[in-house]
Design a protein around this motif. Sequence first.
Motif, PDB file in Angstrom:
ATOM      1  N   ASP A 145     -17.939 -73.777 -19.149  1.00  0.00           N
ATOM      2  CA  ASP A 145     -17.913 -72.759 -20.242  1.00  0.00           C
ATOM      3  C   ASP A 145     -18.571 -71.482 -19.776  1.00  0.00           C
ATOM      4  O   ASP A 145     -18.366 -70.560 -20.206  1.00  0.00           O
ATOM      5  N   HIS A 146     -19.624 -71.722 -18.959  1.00  0.00           N
ATOM      6  CA  HIS A 146     -20.367 -70.534 -18.510  1.00  0.00           C
ATOM      7  C   HIS A 146     -19.822 -70.145 -17.210  1.00  0.00           C
ATOM      8  O   HIS A 146     -20.308 -69.056 -16.495  1.00  0.00           O
ATOM      9  N   GLY A 147     -18.480 -70.365 -16.667  1.00  0.00           N
ATOM     10  CA  GLY A 147     -18.062 -70.059 -15.476  1.00  0.00           C
ATOM     11  C   GLY A 147     -18.695 -70.194 -14.140  1.00  0.00           C
ATOM     12  O   GLY A 147     -18.599 -69.318 -13.034  1.00  0.00           O
ATOM     13  N   LEU A 148     -19.538 -71.457 -14.123  1.00  0.00           N
ATOM     14  CA  LEU A 148     -20.390 -71.615 -13.100  1.00  0.00           C
ATOM     15  C   LEU A 148     -19.655 -72.565 -12.309  1.00  0.00           C
ATOM     16  O   LEU A 148     -20.024 -72.782 -10.832  1.00  0.00           O
ATOM     17  N   ALA A 149     -18.573 -73.539 -12.697  1.00  0.00           N
ATOM     18  CA  ALA A 149     -18.103 -74.258 -11.657  1.00  0.00           C
ATOM     19  C   ALA A 149     -17.012 -73.687 -10.666  1.00  0.00           C
ATOM     20  O   ALA A 149     -16.280 -72.739 -11.288  1.00  0.00           O
ATOM     21  N   ASP A 150     -17.159 -73.998  -9.516  1.00  0.00           N
ATOM     22  CA  ASP A 150     -15.971 -73.276  -8.656  1.00  0.00           C
ATOM     23  C   ASP A 150     -14.788 -74.187  -8.349  1.00  0.00           C
ATOM     24  O   ASP A 150     -13.565 -73.881  -7.863  1.00  0.00           O
ATOM     25  N   ASP A 169     -13.277 -83.534 -22.617  1.00  0.00           N
ATOM     26  CA  ASP A 169     -13.154 -83.583 -24.097  1.00  0.00           C
ATOM     27  C   ASP A 169     -13.602 -82.566 -24.712  1.00  0.00           C
ATOM     28  O   ASP A 169     -13.355 -82.038 -25.873  1.00  0.00           O
ATOM     29  N   GLU A 170     -15.022 -81.839 -24.330  1.00  0.00           N
ATOM     30  CA  GLU A 170     -15.701 -80.602 -24.916  1.00  0.00           C
ATOM     31  C   GLU A 170     -15.835 -79.588 -24.543  1.00  0.00           C
ATOM     32  O   GLU A 170     -16.435 -78.566 -24.831  1.00  0.00           O
ATOM     33  N   THR A 171     -14.844 -79.083 -23.441  1.00  0.00           N
ATOM     34  CA  THR A 171     -14.870 -77.940 -22.639  1.00  0.00           C
ATOM     35  C   THR A 171     -13.959 -77.005 -23.142  1.00  0.00           C
ATOM     36  O   THR A 171     -12.905 -77.379 -24.199  1.00  0.00           O
ATOM     37  N   SER A 172     -14.389 -75.775 -23.078  1.00  0.00           N
ATOM     38  CA  SER A 172     -13.286 -74.382 -23.591  1.00  0.00           C
ATOM     39  C   SER A 172     -12.121 -74.536 -22.575  1.00  0.00           C
ATOM     40  O   SER A 172     -11.980 -75.116 -21.246  1.00  0.00           O
ATOM     41  N   GLN A 173     -11.079 -73.854 -22.868  1.00  0.00           N
ATOM     42  CA  GLN A 173      -9.928 -73.759 -22.129  1.00  0.00           C
ATOM     43  C   GLN A 173     -10.115 -72.986 -20.715  1.00  0.00           C
ATOM     44  O   GLN A 173     -10.929 -71.679 -20.788  1.00  0.00           O
ATOM     45  N   ARG A 174      -9.802 -73.515 -19.654  1.00  0.00           N
ATOM     46  CA  ARG A 174     -10.055 -72.777 -18.396  1.00  0.00           C
ATOM     47  C   ARG A 174      -8.884 -73.181 -17.411  1.00  0.00           C
ATOM     48  O   ARG A 174      -8.309 -74.267 -17.193  1.00  0.00           O
ATOM     49  N   PRO A 175      -8.444 -72.086 -16.907  1.00  0.00           N
ATOM     50  CA  PRO A 175      -7.280 -72.180 -15.900  1.00  0.00           C
ATOM     51  C   PRO A 175      -7.744 -72.607 -14.444  1.00  0.00           C
ATOM     52  O   PRO A 175      -8.916 -72.241 -14.121  1.00  0.00           O
ATOM     53  N   LEU A 176      -7.054 -73.480 -13.776  1.00  0.00           N
ATOM     54  CA  LEU A 176      -7.358 -73.989 -12.599  1.00  0.00           C
ATOM     55  C   LEU A 176      -6.109 -73.944 -11.591  1.00  0.00           C
ATOM     56  O   LEU A 176      -4.901 -73.735 -12.077  1.00  0.00           O
ATOM     57  N   ARG A 177      -6.491 -73.971 -10.436  1.00  0.00           N
ATOM     58  CA  ARG A 177      -5.321 -73.737  -9.309  1.00  0.00           C
ATOM     59  C   ARG A 177      -5.439 -74.866  -8.500  1.00  0.00           C
ATOM     60  O   ARG A 177      -6.558 -75.273  -7.898  1.00  0.00           O
ATOM     61  N   LEU A 178      -4.290 -75.481  -8.044  1.00  0.00           N
ATOM     62  CA  LEU A 178      -4.211 -76.791  -7.272  1.00  0.00           C
ATOM     63  C   LEU A 178      -4.309 -76.224  -5.996  1.00  0.00           C
ATOM     64  O   LEU A 178      -3.355 -75.376  -5.317  1.00  0.00           O
ATOM     65  N   VAL A 179      -5.284 -76.996  -5.144  1.00  0.00           N
ATOM     66  CA  VAL A 179      -5.549 -76.409  -3.733  1.00  0.00           C
ATOM     67  C   VAL A 179      -4.675 -77.449  -2.730  1.00  0.00           C
ATOM     68  O   VAL A 179      -4.235 -77.302  -1.846  1.00  0.00           O
ATOM     69  N   ASP A 180      -5.076 -78.930  -3.454  1.00  0.00           N
ATOM     70  CA  ASP A 180      -4.589 -79.976  -2.324  1.00  0.00           C
ATOM     71  C   ASP A 180      -4.503 -81.197  -3.128  1.00  0.00           C
ATOM     72  O   ASP A 180      -4.940 -81.325  -4.045  1.00  0.00           O
ATOM     73  N   ILE A 181      -3.579 -81.778  -2.691  1.00  0.00           N
ATOM     74  CA  ILE A 181      -3.270 -83.169  -3.393  1.00  0.00           C
ATOM     75  C   ILE A 181      -2.945 -84.311  -2.244  1.00  0.00           C
ATOM     76  O   ILE A 181      -1.908 -83.880  -1.475  1.00  0.00           O
ATOM     77  N   THR A 192      -7.551 -81.457  -5.617  1.00  0.00           N
ATOM     78  CA  THR A 192      -8.413 -80.599  -5.369  1.00  0.00           C
ATOM     79  C   THR A 192      -8.007 -79.211  -6.178  1.00  0.00           C
ATOM     80  O   THR A 192      -7.034 -78.820  -5.742  1.00  0.00           O
ATOM     81  N   TYR A 193      -9.004 -78.820  -7.009  1.00  0.00           N
ATOM     82  CA  TYR A 193      -8.765 -77.493  -7.803  1.00  0.00           C
ATOM     83  C   TYR A 193      -9.617 -76.516  -7.589  1.00  0.00           C
ATOM     84  O   TYR A 193     -10.757 -76.974  -7.452  1.00  0.00           O
ATOM     85  N   GLU A 194      -9.166 -75.306  -7.799  1.00  0.00           N
ATOM     86  CA  GLU A 194     -10.121 -74.185  -7.944  1.00  0.00           C
ATOM     87  C   GLU A 194     -10.180 -73.891  -9.204  1.00  0.00           C
ATOM     88  O   GLU A 194      -9.042 -73.421  -9.911  1.00  0.00           O
ATOM     89  N   PHE A 195     -11.435 -73.442 -10.039  1.00  0.00           N
ATOM     90  CA  PHE A 195     -11.367 -72.750 -11.187  1.00  0.00           C
ATOM     91  C   PHE A 195     -11.160 -71.266 -11.184  1.00  0.00           C
ATOM     92  O   PHE A 195     -11.744 -70.714 -10.247  1.00  0.00           O
ATOM     93  N   GLN A 196     -10.393 -70.870 -11.920  1.00  0.00           N
ATOM     94  CA  GLN A 196      -9.777 -69.444 -11.920  1.00  0.00           C
ATOM     95  C   GLN A 196     -10.792 -68.644 -12.658  1.00  0.00           C
ATOM     96  O   GLN A 196     -11.350 -69.127 -13.936  1.00  0.00           O
ATOM     97  N   ARG A 197     -11.338 -67.717 -12.196  1.00  0.00           N
ATOM     98  CA  ARG A 197     -12.035 -66.461 -13.220  1.00  0.00           C
ATOM     99  C   ARG A 197     -11.203 -65.848 -13.989  1.00  0.00           C
ATOM    100  O   ARG A 197     -10.165 -65.414 -13.542  1.00  0.00           O
ATOM    101  N   SER A 198     -11.834 -65.484 -15.238  1.00  0.00           N
ATOM    102  CA  SER A 198     -10.888 -64.786 -16.205  1.00  0.00           C
ATOM    103  C   SER A 198     -10.883 -63.214 -16.109  1.00  0.00           C
ATOM    104  O   SER A 198     -11.939 -62.696 -15.287  1.00  0.00           O
TER     105      SER A 198
END
Length: 198
Positions: A145-150, A169-181, A192-198
């Motif tokens: 929610d505070h944009g701290l997860a990378d 369950d309790e988080t706000s909406q955040r886009p992620l980018r798939l890096v690896d599977i 592995t996903y990267e959190f995208q900055r808005s």
Amino acid sequence: MGKIVISSNSTLDGVVQDPDGEEGFARGGWFHRFVGADDLQAWVARETEELRGVEALLFGRRSSGWFETRMLSRDDAETRVSPEWATGVKSLPKYIVSSTLDRSRWSNATILNGDAAKEISELKRTMDGEILVYGSYQLVCTLIDHGLADELRLVVFPVVLGTGLRLFDETSQRPLRLVDIRKIGRSLAFHTYEFQRS
């Protein structure tokens, strides 16, 4: 600048609750029950490798207590994981976010008891390596929610529980980018996903 990495295990339907079956959840114990020994061995190898690049661990109060109970009250052979991984977890510096805890059984722990987002931002600013988050699902929501997860590293177990606490369950909406599977063992999937900055 430090990098906050959320490392989690989940069922196919996103349940993270009570993987070892010791918390009393009726559908708990899925971690060991639905995969074979080869899968678990491959999982341990991945977890052990992951710790080699970590500078510190970040926990919420309950998850820190969960790890304390399983790692400080038992020897490494009793943790049901590799001694190398257990030693790595024990030896890394730990930061525990809690407004109620004044001390920890970990000898190498620092309690963060102020404004969580502010203190974690400062922690990121003062570190250069990875800060790994195990469990700590309320804390994970705060980080997202505070944009701290990378980054999110998610091991998916091949079982559907239908109910239980889910990672987001309790988080706000955040886009992620798939890096690896990739596949781990015979039936686990590692994303592995990267959190995208808005």
